[in-house]
Design an enzyme around this catalytic site. Structure first.
Site, PDB file in Angstrom:
ATOM      1  CG  HIS A  98      11.505  49.029 -41.480  1.00 30.88           C
ATOM      2  ND1 HIS A  98      11.464  50.397 -41.604  1.00 30.88           N
ATOM      3  CD2 HIS A  98      12.806  48.672 -41.593  1.00 30.88           C
ATOM      4  CE1 HIS A  98      12.690  50.856 -41.786  1.00 30.88           C
ATOM      5  NE2 HIS A  98      13.527  49.822 -41.785  1.00 30.88           N
ATOM      6  CB  ILE A  99       5.611  46.644 -38.379  1.00 29.05           C
ATOM      7  CG1 ILE A  99       4.177  46.180 -38.625  1.00 29.05           C
ATOM      8  CG2 ILE A  99       5.713  47.587 -37.205  1.00 29.05           C
ATOM      9  CD1 ILE A  99       3.541  45.432 -37.453  1.00 29.05           C
TER      10      ILE A  99
END
Length: 130
Positions: A98-99
């Site tokens: 996840h970013i």
């Protein structure tokens, strides 16, 4: 059983794809922390960080670095978070990083266990032999 990521790769599930190559795909999280929340995944169903071949890992890092800059330019966040879960914490059974952009007051947080702040001695002992 195919993973959600494999279904996105095969276009059985619709997604907003931000990046795609032979080995890696990045797409918008359908339940974002904030707009700009993206998952970066190998196309093959590697389950955990340790399963990733080095070349796939390296490409994911290059994509993450590029997306970091693009997220900053688009959303002007107060910060950027990266989260990657393994084992039972990986709800997709498929490696994903996840970013996402962070903003003051976005209410995303970190909830620690009840062990509390530890002394250097306790930490040193707990990690000895690691």
């Amino acid at each position: 059983m195919t993973t959600i990521v494999q279904q996105i790769v095969s276009r059985d599930i619709e997604a907003v794809i931000i990046y795609e190559s032979e080995q890696v795909i990045a797409f918008a999280d359908h339940d974002p922390i904030n707009y700009g929340h993206i998952l970066i995944c190998p196309k093959e169903p590697y389950e955990s960080f340790i399963d990733l071949p080095a070349l796939v890992h390296d490409e994911i890092q290059v994509v993450a670095r590029d997306l970091y800059s693009r997220i900053v330019n688009k959303f002007n966040p107060d910060g950027i978070s990266f989260i990657q879960n393994n084992g039972k914490c990986n709800e997709l059974d498929h490696y994903h990083l996840h970013i996402f952009p962070r903003f003051d007051g976005d209410q995303f947080g970190w909830l620690s266990s009840d062990i509390g702040i530890q002394s250097i001695e306790v930490l040193r002992e707990s990690l000895s032999g690691l």
